[in-house]
Write a protein that holds these residues in place. Structure first.
Motif, PDB file in Angstrom:
ATOM      1  N   MET A  38      10.798   4.240  -7.050  1.00 42.33           N
ATOM      2  CA  MET A  38       9.701   5.159  -7.246  1.00 42.33           C
ATOM      3  C   MET A  38       8.537   4.742  -6.341  1.00 42.33           C
ATOM      4  SD  MET A  38       7.647   6.016 -10.737  1.00 42.33           S
ATOM      5  CE  MET A  38       6.139   5.108 -10.697  1.00 42.33           C
ATOM      6  N   GLU A  39       7.915   5.728  -5.700  1.00 40.79           N
ATOM      7  CA  GLU A  39       6.752   5.482  -4.852  1.00 40.79           C
ATOM      8  C   GLU A  39       5.497   5.952  -5.550  1.00 40.79           C
ATOM      9  OE1 GLU A  39       6.516   6.313  -0.716  1.00 40.79           O
ATOM     10  OE2 GLU A  39       8.668   6.073  -0.463  1.00 40.79           O
ATOM     11  N   LEU A  40       4.441   5.186  -5.371  1.00 37.34           N
ATOM     12  CA  LEU A  40       3.147   5.584  -5.902  1.00 37.34           C
ATOM     13  C   LEU A  40       2.435   6.456  -4.866  1.00 37.34           C
ATOM     14  CD1 LEU A  40       2.078   2.192  -7.486  1.00 37.34           C
ATOM     15  CD2 LEU A  40       3.138   4.146  -8.599  1.00 37.34           C
ATOM     16  N   PRO A  41       1.525   7.330  -5.296  1.00 37.04           N
ATOM     17  CA  PRO A  41       0.843   8.194  -4.323  1.00 37.04           C
ATOM     18  C   PRO A  41       0.004   7.387  -3.337  1.00 37.04           C
ATOM     19  CG  PRO A  41      -0.104   8.452  -6.526  1.00 37.04           C
ATOM     20  CD  PRO A  41       1.088   7.558  -6.659  1.00 37.04           C
ATOM     21  N   ALA A  42       0.050   7.802  -2.084  1.00 37.81           N
ATOM     22  CA  ALA A  42      -0.690   7.094  -1.032  1.00 37.81           C
ATOM     23  C   ALA A  42      -2.193   7.171  -1.286  1.00 37.81           C
ATOM     24  CB  ALA A  42      -0.364   7.697   0.332  1.00 37.81           C
ATOM     25  N   LYS A  43      -2.879   6.108  -0.909  1.00 32.59           N
ATOM     26  CA  LYS A  43      -4.342   6.044  -0.959  1.00 32.59           C
ATOM     27  C   LYS A  43      -4.823   5.792   0.458  1.00 32.59           C
ATOM     28  CE  LYS A  43      -4.632   5.776  -5.572  1.00 32.59           C
ATOM     29  NZ  LYS A  43      -5.333   6.723  -6.414  1.00 32.59           N
ATOM     30  N   THR A  44      -5.827   6.542   0.891  1.00 28.44           N
ATOM     31  CA  THR A  44      -6.359   6.396   2.242  1.00 28.44           C
ATOM     32  C   THR A  44      -7.828   6.024   2.176  1.00 28.44           C
ATOM     33  OG1 THR A  44      -4.778   8.039   3.063  1.00 28.44           O
ATOM     34  CG2 THR A  44      -6.681   7.552   4.469  1.00 28.44           C
ATOM     35  N   PHE A  45      -8.203   5.027   2.968  1.00 29.44           N
ATOM     36  CA  PHE A  45      -9.574   4.540   3.011  1.00 29.44           C
ATOM     37  C   PHE A  45     -10.092   4.596   4.442  1.00 29.44           C
ATOM     38  CE2 PHE A  45      -7.356   2.376  -0.434  1.00 29.44           C
ATOM     39  CZ  PHE A  45      -8.182   2.662  -1.511  1.00 29.44           C
ATOM     40  N   ARG A  46     -11.234   5.238   4.627  1.00 26.08           N
ATOM     41  CA  ARG A  46     -11.877   5.274   5.938  1.00 26.08           C
ATOM     42  C   ARG A  46     -12.699   3.995   6.106  1.00 26.08           C
ATOM     43  NH1 ARG A  46     -11.967   8.228   9.857  1.00 26.08           N
ATOM     44  NH2 ARG A  46     -10.962   9.945   8.771  1.00 26.08           N
ATOM     45  N   ILE A  73      -7.181   3.272   6.791  1.00 28.36           N
ATOM     46  CA  ILE A  73      -6.120   2.411   6.280  1.00 28.36           C
ATOM     47  C   ILE A  73      -5.418   3.195   5.188  1.00 28.36           C
ATOM     48  CG2 ILE A  73      -5.585   0.284   5.035  1.00 28.36           C
ATOM     49  CD1 ILE A  73      -8.081  -0.947   6.368  1.00 28.36           C
ATOM     50  N   GLU A  74      -4.106   3.327   5.325  1.00 24.73           N
ATOM     51  CA  GLU A  74      -3.318   4.011   4.303  1.00 24.73           C
ATOM     52  C   GLU A  74      -2.521   2.972   3.522  1.00 24.73           C
ATOM     53  OE1 GLU A  74      -0.998   8.021   4.240  1.00 24.73           O
ATOM     54  OE2 GLU A  74       0.390   6.454   4.917  1.00 24.73           O
ATOM     55  N   VAL A  75      -2.592   3.072   2.213  1.00 22.92           N
ATOM     56  CA  VAL A  75      -1.914   2.124   1.331  1.00 22.92           C
ATOM     57  C   VAL A  75      -0.871   2.876   0.515  1.00 22.92           C
ATOM     58  CG1 VAL A  75      -2.207   0.375  -0.456  1.00 22.92           C
ATOM     59  CG2 VAL A  75      -4.058   0.808   1.167  1.00 22.92           C
ATOM     60  N   THR A  76       0.359   2.368   0.545  1.00 22.84           N
ATOM     61  CA  THR A  76       1.438   2.919  -0.260  1.00 22.84           C
ATOM     62  C   THR A  76       2.114   1.771  -1.004  1.00 22.84           C
ATOM     63  OG1 THR A  76       3.016   2.742   1.574  1.00 22.84           O
ATOM     64  CG2 THR A  76       1.878   4.856   1.317  1.00 22.84           C
ATOM     65  N   ALA A  77       2.875   2.123  -2.016  1.00 21.94           N
ATOM     66  CA  ALA A  77       3.586   1.081  -2.769  1.00 21.94           C
ATOM     67  C   ALA A  77       4.846   1.672  -3.373  1.00 21.94           C
ATOM     68  CB  ALA A  77       2.707   0.500  -3.863  1.00 21.94           C
ATOM     69  N   LYS A  78       5.846   0.816  -3.464  1.00 19.13           N
ATOM     70  CA  LYS A  78       7.110   1.165  -4.125  1.00 19.13           C
ATOM     71  C   LYS A  78       7.293   0.219  -5.294  1.00 19.13           C
ATOM     72  CE  LYS A  78       9.467   2.890  -0.065  1.00 19.13           C
ATOM     73  NZ  LYS A  78      10.593   2.771   0.841  1.00 19.13           N
ATOM     74  N   VAL A  79       7.749   0.775  -6.399  1.00 22.52           N
ATOM     75  CA  VAL A  79       8.042  -0.050  -7.561  1.00 22.52           C
ATOM     76  C   VAL A  79       9.340  -0.798  -7.281  1.00 22.52           C
ATOM     77  CG1 VAL A  79       8.592  -0.057 -10.021  1.00 22.52           C
ATOM     78  CG2 VAL A  79       6.847   1.511  -9.131  1.00 22.52           C
ATOM     79  N   ARG A 108       6.262  -4.692 -10.784  1.00 22.16           N
ATOM     80  CA  ARG A 108       6.197  -5.425  -9.524  1.00 22.16           C
ATOM     81  C   ARG A 108       6.298  -4.407  -8.376  1.00 22.16           C
ATOM     82  NH1 ARG A 108       6.331 -10.283 -11.714  1.00 22.16           N
ATOM     83  NH2 ARG A 108       7.955 -10.912 -13.156  1.00 22.16           N
ATOM     84  N   LEU A 109       5.335  -4.510  -7.455  1.00 23.33           N
ATOM     85  CA  LEU A 109       5.245  -3.557  -6.357  1.00 23.33           C
ATOM     86  C   LEU A 109       5.425  -4.231  -5.009  1.00 23.33           C
ATOM     87  CD1 LEU A 109       1.967  -1.671  -7.383  1.00 23.33           C
ATOM     88  CD2 LEU A 109       4.314  -0.939  -7.818  1.00 23.33           C
ATOM     89  N   ASP A 110       6.064  -3.511  -4.100  1.00 22.55           N
ATOM     90  CA  ASP A 110       6.032  -3.851  -2.683  1.00 22.55           C
ATOM     91  C   ASP A 110       5.003  -2.912  -2.076  1.00 22.55           C
ATOM     92  OD1 ASP A 110       8.031  -5.818  -2.736  1.00 22.55           O
ATOM     93  OD2 ASP A 110       9.603  -4.303  -2.607  1.00 22.55           O
ATOM     94  N   VAL A 111       3.983  -3.472  -1.455  1.00 20.81           N
ATOM     95  CA  VAL A 111       2.845  -2.697  -0.972  1.00 20.81           C
ATOM     96  C   VAL A 111       2.865  -2.649   0.558  1.00 20.81           C
ATOM     97  CG1 VAL A 111       0.331  -2.508  -1.017  1.00 20.81           C
ATOM     98  CG2 VAL A 111       1.530  -3.497  -2.984  1.00 20.81           C
TER      99      VAL A 111
END
Length: 130
Positions: A1-9, A90-96, A106-109
């Motif tokens: 499962m992937e978590l929704p991407a977060k983007t930071f300027r 910077i775009e941040v994503t994670a997979k469970v 536990r996430l792989d980020v």
């Protein structure tokens, strides 16, 4: 499962604010002249600022700052911040990776800038809401 991407300027103004808050006034974080003189492609974001933005994504996903049990990264590539009003993102994503019987996730980020990974071996453990 992937978590929704977060983007930071990230802009140069952000770097100035972070320098003031952290006390890290190294000129590679504000002077193109110094940054290029030491072999960097330009002014770069503080590594700990990059890590903090990923931490912000983790707390947003978890719903509370105290739900982040563990968080580790290795810095692999600098985040170059242009001297304009747009900065970079910077775009941040994670997979469970695992959900434990104790209610830990536990996430792989992954954190990227312009499609390039800026962190490696980024992992986090979050406590689920009970």
């Amino acid at each position: 499962m992937e978590l929704p991407a977060k983007t930071f300027r990230v802009t140069r103004a952000d770097l100035v604010r972070y320098a003031g808050a952290s006390g890290d006034f190294n000129p590679i974080h504000w002077s193109d002249r110094v940054a290029t003189k030491v072999g960097l492609p330009g002014v770069i974001a503080h590594g700990m600022f990059t890590m903090a933005l990923v931490g912000r994504a983790l707390t947003e996903w978890a719903g509370a700052p105290d739900a982040v049990v563990d968080y580790n990264v290795r810095f692999t590539r600098p985040v170059v911040v242009p001297d304009d009003d747009q900065g970079t993102e910077i775009e941040v994503t994670a997979k469970v990776r695992e959900v434990t019987d104790e209610g830990l996730i536990r996430l792989d980020v992954t954190a990227t800038c312009l499609g390039e990974k800026v962190l490696s071996q980024a992992r986090a453990t979050l406590r689920t809401a009970r």
